[in-house]
Design a protein around this motif. Structure first.
Motif, short mmCIF file in Angstrom:
data_model
loop_
_atom_site.label_atom_id
_atom_site.label_comp_id
_atom_site.label_asym_id
_atom_site.label_seq_id
_atom_site.Cartn_x
_atom_site.Cartn_y
_atom_site.Cartn_z
N PRO A 121 30.74 22.30 -8.42
CA PRO A 121 30.27 23.17 -9.51
C PRO A 121 29.07 24.01 -9.07
O PRO A 121 27.96 23.88 -9.58
CB PRO A 121 29.88 22.16 -10.60
N LEU A 122 29.32 24.87 -8.07
CA LEU A 122 28.24 25.64 -7.45
C LEU A 122 28.54 27.13 -7.55
O LEU A 122 29.70 27.55 -7.50
CB LEU A 122 28.06 25.26 -5.98
N SER A 123 27.46 27.92 -7.71
CA SER A 123 27.57 29.38 -7.73
C SER A 123 26.65 29.94 -6.65
O SER A 123 25.47 29.57 -6.58
CB SER A 123 27.19 29.93 -9.09
N ARG A 124 27.18 30.86 -5.87
CA ARG A 124 26.38 31.50 -4.82
C ARG A 124 25.42 32.48 -5.47
O ARG A 124 25.83 33.31 -6.29
CB ARG A 124 27.29 32.24 -3.84
N MET A 125 24.14 32.34 -5.19
CA MET A 125 23.15 33.25 -5.75
C MET A 125 23.03 34.48 -4.87
O MET A 125 22.62 34.38 -3.70
CB MET A 125 21.80 32.57 -5.88
N VAL A 126 23.41 35.62 -5.42
CA VAL A 126 23.35 36.88 -4.69
C VAL A 126 22.57 37.86 -5.56
O VAL A 126 22.86 38.03 -6.74
CB VAL A 126 24.76 37.44 -4.41
N PHE A 127 21.56 38.49 -4.98
CA PHE A 127 20.73 39.45 -5.69
C PHE A 127 21.05 40.86 -5.22
O PHE A 127 21.31 41.09 -4.02
CB PHE A 127 19.25 39.15 -5.45
N GLY A 128 21.06 41.80 -6.15
CA GLY A 128 21.40 43.18 -5.82
C GLY A 128 20.20 44.09 -5.87
O GLY A 128 19.09 43.68 -6.23
N PRO A 129 20.39 45.37 -5.49
CA PRO A 129 19.29 46.34 -5.51
C PRO A 129 18.65 46.42 -6.90
O PRO A 129 19.33 46.46 -7.92
CB PRO A 129 19.99 47.66 -5.14
N GLY A 130 17.33 46.38 -6.93
CA GLY A 130 16.58 46.42 -8.19
C GLY A 130 16.17 45.06 -8.69
O GLY A 130 15.26 44.95 -9.53
N ASP A 131 16.84 43.97 -8.21
CA ASP A 131 16.46 42.63 -8.65
C ASP A 131 15.12 42.22 -8.03
O ASP A 131 14.73 42.71 -6.96
CB ASP A 131 17.53 41.61 -8.25
N THR A 132 14.43 41.31 -8.70
CA THR A 132 13.18 40.76 -8.19
C THR A 132 13.43 39.37 -7.63
O THR A 132 14.07 38.53 -8.29
CB THR A 132 12.12 40.69 -9.30
#
Length: 948
Positions: A50-61
Motif C-alpha cells: 500500500p505505497l504511493s511514489r511521491m513525485v513533485f512537479g514544477p511549482g511544488d515546494t
C-alpha cells in the motif's frame, strides 16, 4: 509489479503519519522502507504494497533533510531516482535527489491526496460537500444571528435585534415596557454581535438578584456561557505569593524598582457577568483596562443622577461606558423618573452628543412636534390642510400623498433620528397580550391571628408550618388545587419561610404534587423545580415561590396565578403578574387573591384594585403613585377598620393614577414608537426565520454522528438522545460524557428547556461542520457509477470549489461576497456536465469502489486527471474573478450610498457624527484589501468510473 530502487521516496497509503519513507532494501518478493520521522521500518510484499511514489512537479515546494524549503523548477530521472532542479528563496539553483528529501509531508491539498492515493469513500466525500454547502448557507443567511437562539418569533423583538445587531459598536437604550422582552432583545443583539465577531469581549452588569437569571438566559436561549465574577472568583484568580517572593519584591521596591504589574483577572475570560454591587467595590481601572467590545447594563434607571451630584454608581458606569466600544442600556422607565434621569441615560450612550441638559430639553420639545405630526399621519385617513402644511415644512422635497404614507413616515423617522439611540415599545402599540381577570377571595380573619390586623404577613409569627392548619387562605388553596387538578398554578409569597411552610404542608401533609422555589436554593435546585413544574405529563401541578419567583423566570405555559399576599411596592406586584402576563401567553390570566377582610391585607387589595386597577392592566406609574400616596397608605394600614380612611386613600390614588396616566399619554412619542417597530420589516424577518426553521440540520447531523461514532437514540417525535459511542476516537463538540437530549424543532425547544435546540448556529452544529472540514478525509474520493445508460469504463471527475474571503468576521464581507460553493463535473474530454447532473442525483447512483481498484484507476489515469484539474481550476479562477469584481462594485456602491445618506441626514440630525461617516472609509479600505486576497480553491474531488 512496481519497480523499486534503493533511495526512492514512497508514502504509506495506510499510515500517512509515518511521513516519507526511503527504500533501504529489496529482494525478490519484499521491499523494506525506513521511516525517519518515527525511526521505524516496514516490510511489504512487492505485489500489493500500500505505497504511493511521491513525485513533485514544477511549482511544488519541497524540503531537504535540513528542513530548508525550495521551489521545484523541473525534474529528471537518473538510475530510477528523481532529480529535482530547485530554486531557493534567494533565487539560487541546485539539484536535490529524492534520496535527500526531508521526511515530513503534509497531504492537506486535494491534488496531493488524490495523486498520493489517499482515497476515501463517497460517504466521506458527500459529507464534506454537505458541510461546505451548510457553511455557505449559514453564513449567507439573511437572518444570521437570529435563527440560533431559543426564542419565539415575536416581531418587535426581532426588528429591534436586526436593526441594532447589525451595527458596528451599537450604543442604544432598550426601553420596552415590562413584559415585552428587553432581555431577549439584548440577547439577540449580543448573539449577532458575537456570531459575526463584531464583539468578542462582552461585559454584562446587572442587579445582584438578576445575575443568575441572566446567566441562565444566556446559556439556555443563546448558547453563550458567561463567567460570573465576584470577590471569591477574583481571590481564586490571584496567584499566591510565597514569603520568599514577597521579601524579594519588597526589597526590590525599597531599592526603587517599579512595582511589577499584576495580570488583569478580567482578561482571563471573553464573556463576563457581574453584579452592580461588585462593580461598586471592584478595581474599576482593571475592569476598564480589560477593553470591552460591548457593555450591557440592565435596570439602568437605578443609576441615580442629578446635574450637580451624580451617584457613585452612575459615575462608575459612565467611566466603563466611555471606554467600551458598544453599549446597551436596559430600562423599562425611560422618562417616568423625569427628563433629567432620561437625559442621564442618554449621556452614558454618547456624552458628546448629550452634553447639556437645557439643550436636551429644547430638543425634546422640537421632537414632540415631529412626533405629533407622525401620530396625525397615522390617525387621519384623509390629511387636513394643517397637517399637510406641517408635513411640507418637515419634508419639503417629498410628494405629499396619503398613498405614500409608509414612505413618508420612513423619511420622517430617518430625518428625526430618535430611533438611532432609543427603542421604546408599549403594550398600546404591540398586540398579542391576554386579558387579566381578577378572582378576589375575601376571607375572615382566623382566631390565631387576632390582634394582628395591621400585620400584612401574620403567619411569620410562627416558627413552623402550624399556621397552615387554621389559615383560611391555605384551606382555600388546597380546595382550589384539588378542584383544578389539570391546571398549572403559580403561587407567590413575599417570604421564603412562607413558601417553605406551604410546600411542606401541601406536599407532605396533604399529599399534593407541588414544587418550591426560593432564594436559598442553589441554581441547579431552582432549575429542577422549574423544569418539574413545566413538565405537563409527570410534573408538579403548582410551584410555590418566594418573592424571587417574580424575578427572572417566565411561566407563560401557566394561566393561574395565586397571590398569597401582596407586596408593598406596585413594581413588585407588576413583576409577579409579569411572570405569566408576557408576550407568548396564549390564554387569559386568572389572578387569584385570597385576603383577610377588615385587615391590612384588605387595605392593600383595595389600594391596588380600586385605586390603580393594577390587577387588570399594567401600571407604568406605580413608583410615582407610591411616592404620592405612600404616607396615606401607611396610615390606612395602621387602622384597617377605618373604612373612611381607606376609601379616601382609594379615591386619592385613583385621582393620582388618572393624572399620571394622562401625563404619560400626552407625552406619548408616536415617532419613537414607529421607529421602534416596523411591522412590515418584522413580518419579513418572521417569514425568513420560519423558512429557515423548515431546513433543520437534523439529517446532516445524523450523518456526522454516524461517521464520528456518536450514539443516537430516539427520545420522542422531535427529539433524540445523544451519547458518546464506544468507537468515538475523540470528544465530539458540545457532547457531554453523560449524553444530552436534542431537538431541531423550535416549538419543542421552547417548551423543553432541558433539551438543546440544534440549529445551524448552535455550537454543536458549527463545531460539527468545522470538524468535518478540518479533517482531510473526503478531500479525494473514488466511486463506482451504476447506471445502465452510461457506458462501462466512462470516467467522470467531480470537483468542488470554495470561494471564501478570509477577512475578519467583524467586517461582514459576506454582505458583498457570500461564501460560494462551485461545482464541476468533467468527462474525459473536459466537458462540464454539472449543469445537467446534480451532486445529489449523481451520489444516489454511486457505490463504493474497492480500494485496490481505486488506486489502479488513479494511477493509470494520473496524466489525464492532472490535465483535467489544471484546466478546470484555471476556468474556475476566471469565474471567481468575475464574482470578485461584482462584489467590489457592490461594496463600493452600497458604502458610498450609505455615506452620502448620512451626510445629508447630518444636516438635520445631530445624532450623526463625523466619525459615523468617516468609519465607512476605514471599512472600505479593509474590505478592498480583503477581497484582493481572495482566491478560489479546490475543496474536494471525486473520481467516478462507470461499472458494467
Amino acid at each position: 509489479m512496481t519497480d523499486y530502487a534503493v533511495g526512492q521516496r514512497w508514502l504509506s497509503e495506510t499510515e500517512t503519519e509515518l511521513g516519507l519513507g526511503i527504500v533501504v532494501n529489496i529482494d525478490y518478493r519484499l521491499v523494506t522502507l525506513f521511516y525517519p520521522a518515527c525511526e521505524e521500518e516496514r516490510t511489504y510484499a512487492k505485489t500489493n504494497a500500500p505505497l504511493s511514489r511521491m513525485v513533485f512537479g514544477p511549482g511544488d515546494t519541497i524540503e531537504n533533510q535540513d528542513g530548508d524549503s525550495f521551489t521545484v523548477e523541473s525534474l529528471s530521472v537518473q538510475q530510477e531516482l528523481y532529480l529535482y532542479q530547485v530554486r531557493d528563496e534567494d533565487g539560487s539553483e541546485r539539484i536535490i535527489p529524492e534520496s535527500q528529501l526531508g521526511y515530513r509531508v503534509s497531504l492537506t491539498a486535494v491534488a496531493d491526496r488524490l495523486f498520493s492515493k489517499q482515497l476515501d469513500s463517497s460517504s466521506w466525500f458527500n459529507l464534506r460537500v454537505a458541510a461546505l454547502y451548510a457553511q455557505a448557507e449559514t453564513e449567507n443567511s439573511p437572518v444570521l444571528g437570529l435563527r440560533g437562539p431559543r426564542v419565539d418569533l415575536i416581531g418587535h423583538q426581532l426588528w429591534i435585534a436586526h436593526d441594532v445587531g447589525t451595527r458596528k459598536a451599537p450604543r442604544v437604550l432598550l426601553a420596552d415596557e415590562v413584559g415585552l422582552g428587553k432581555t431577549i432583545e439584548a440577547g439577540l443583539i449580543l448573539h449577532q454581535q458575537w456570531l459575526t465577531e463584531r464583539a468578542r469581549r462582552i461585559l454584562i452588569v446587572v442587579p445582584p438578584a438578576l445575575v443568575h437569571q441572566w446567566f441562565v438566559e444566556m446559556v439556555r436561549r443563546f448558547n453563550l456561557h458567561f463567567s460570573i465574577f465576584d470577590h471569591e472568583r477574583l481571590a481564586a484568580l490571584q496567584p499566591q505569593e510565597s514569603i520568599k517572593d514577597m521579601m524579594a519584591r519588597l526589597i526590590a521596591e525599597e531599592a526603587g524598582a517599579a512595582p511589577a504589574e499584576a495580570d488583569n483577572p478580567f482578561s482571563t475570560e471573553q464573556l463576563i457577568l457581574i453584579s452592580t454591587d461588585f462593580l461598586a467595590e471592584c478595581d474599576l481601572q482593571q475592569l476598564i483596562d480589560a477593553q470591552w467590545d460591548l457593555l450591557i447594563v440592565d435596570e439602568a434607571h437605578h443609576l441615580a443622577w442629578s446635574p450637580d451630584a451624580p451617584s457613585e454608581e452612575y459615575q462608575r458606569v459612565a467611566k466603563l461606558a466611555d471606554a467600551a466600544e458598544g453599549l446597551l442600556l436596559l430600562t423599562a422607565t425611560p422618562e417616568q423618573l423625569g427628563l433629567e434621569s432620561h437625559f442621564a441615560r442618554l449621556q452614558l450612550l454618547d456624552p458628546a452628543r448629550f452634553h447639556d441638559l437645557d439643550a436636551f430639553r429644547a430638543e425634546q420639545a422640537a421632537y414632540r412636534e415631529v412626533a405629533d405630526v407622525a401620530g396625525a399621519m397615522i390617525d387621519q385617513p384623509v390629511w387636513d390642510t394643517a397637517l399637510r402644511n406641517k408635513l411640507a415644512a418637515l419634508l419639503p422635497d417629498e410628494a405629499l400623498d396619503e398613498t405614500r404614507r409608509d414612505a413618508l413616515l420612513a423619511a420622517l423617522l430617518d430625518r428625526s433620528g430618535t430611533g438611532r439611540v432609543l427603542y421604546r415599545n408599549t403594550r398600546k402599540n404591540i398586540s398579542g397580550f391576554p386579558q387579566r381577570q381578577l378572582q378576589p377571595v375575601p376571607l375572615a380573619v382566623p382566631p390565631q391571628y387576632a390582634g394582628e390586623e395591621t400585620d400584612l404577613f401574620p403567619e411569620r409569627g410562627f416558627s413552623d408550618d402550624r399556621w397552615c392548619a387554621e389559615d383560611p387562605r391555605v384551606t382555600w388553596l388546597a380546595d382550589f388545587l384539588r378542584r383544578e387538578r389539570s391546571r398549572k398554578v403559580l403561587i407567590i409569597c413575599a417570604h421564603k419561610e412562607t413558601a417553605i411552610d406551604l410546600h411542606a404542608w401541601c406536599g407532605y401533609k396533604l399529599g399534593m404534587n407541588v414544587a418550591v422555589f426560593h432564594e436559598d436554593m442553589d441554581l441547579i435546585s431552582r432549575d429542577r423545580a422549574a423544569a418539574y413544574f413545566a413538565d405537563f405529563e409527570d410534573g408538579a401541578q403548582a410551584l410555590i415561590c418566594s418573592e424571587i419567583g417574580s424575578e427572572g423566570r417566565n411561566f407563560q405555559f401557566a394561566h393561574d396565578l395565586v397571590l398569597m399576599d401582596l407586596p408593598r411596592h406596585p413594581d413588585l406586584l407588576e413583576q409577579r403578574i409579569g411572570r405569566l402576563d408576557r408576550i407568548g401567553q396564549k390564554q387569559d390570566i386568572q389572578i387569584h387573591v385570597p385576603y383577610f377582610s377588615d385587615h391590612a391585607q384588605a387595605v392593600m387589595f383595595h389600594w391596588y384594585h380600586d385605586g390603580m386597577g393594577a390587577f387588570s392592566r399594567t401600571n407604568p406609574a406605580g413608583s410615582q403613585i407610591l411616592a404620592a400616596t405612600g404616607a396615606a397608605l401607611e396610615q390606612a394600614l395602621a387602622a384597617p377598620a377605618d373604612s373612611a380612611r381607606r376609601d379616601a386613600l382609594v379615591a386619592d390614588t385613583a385621582a393620582t393614577m388618572d393624572t399620571l396616566l394622562g401625563q404619560l399619554e400626552s407625552g406619548r412619542d408616536r415617532l419613537l414608537e414607529l421607529g421602534s417597530h416596523d411591522p412590515n420589516g418584522s413580518a419579513q424577518l418572521i417569514a425568513a426565520l420560519a423558512a429557515a426553521d423548515a431546513h433543520t440540520p437534523h439529517d446532516f447531523m445524523e450523518r456526522v454522528f454516524e461517521r464520528f461514532g456518536v450514539e443516537v437514540e430516539e427520545h420522542s417525535e422531535h427529539a433524540d438522545i445523544l451519547r458518546p459511542g464506544a468507537h468515538m476516537l475523540a470528544p465530539f463538540p458540545g457532547l457531554p460524557e453523560e449524553g444530552v437530549t436534542v431537538t431541531t424543532d423550535r416549538s419543542t425547544a421552547l417548551s423543553r428547556d432541558d433539551m438543546l435546540f440544534l440549529t445551524w448556529e448552535h455550537p454543536m452544529v458549527t463545531g460539527a461542520i468545522e470538524l468535518v472540514l478540518g479533517e482531510d478525509r473526503g478531500k479525494a474520493a473514488t466511486a463506482l457509477l451504476r447506471n445502465p445508460k452510461v457506458k462501462a469504463g466512462t470516467l467522470l471527475v467531480e470537483l468542488i470549489y470554495s470561494l471564501r474571503c478570509s477577512a475578519p468576521r467583524a467586517l461582514q464581507v459576506e454582505r458583498f461576497l457570500p461564501t460560494t460553493v462551485m461545482r464541476s463535473l468533467l468527462d474525459a474530454q473536459g466537458r462540464d456536465l454539472g449543469g445537467s447532473i446534480s451532486h445529489d442525483g449523481l451520489s444516489k447512483q454511486c457505490q463504493k469502489m474497492d480500494k485496490g481498484l481505486s488506486r489502479k484507476v488513479v494511477e493509470s489515469q494520473q496524466t489525464l486527471l492532472t490535465q483535467l484539474l489544471a484546466q478546470d481550476q484555471k476556468r474556475m479562477q476566471a469565474l471567481a474573478q468575475d464574482t470578485l469584481d461584482q462584489a467590489r462594485e457592490k461594496m463600493e456602491t452600497e458604502l458610498s450610498r450609505e455615506q452620502q445618506r448620512l451626510r445629508q441626514l447630518q444636516q438635520r440630525n445631530a445624532d450623526i457624527s463625523d466619525a459615523d461617516i468617516a468609519a465607512y472609509n476605514v471599512e472600505r479600505q479593509a474590505l478592498t484589501a480583503a477581497l484582493a486576497e481572495t482566491r478560489c480553491h479546490l475543496a474536494a474531488v471525486r473520481v467516478i468510473v462507470a461499472g458494467g
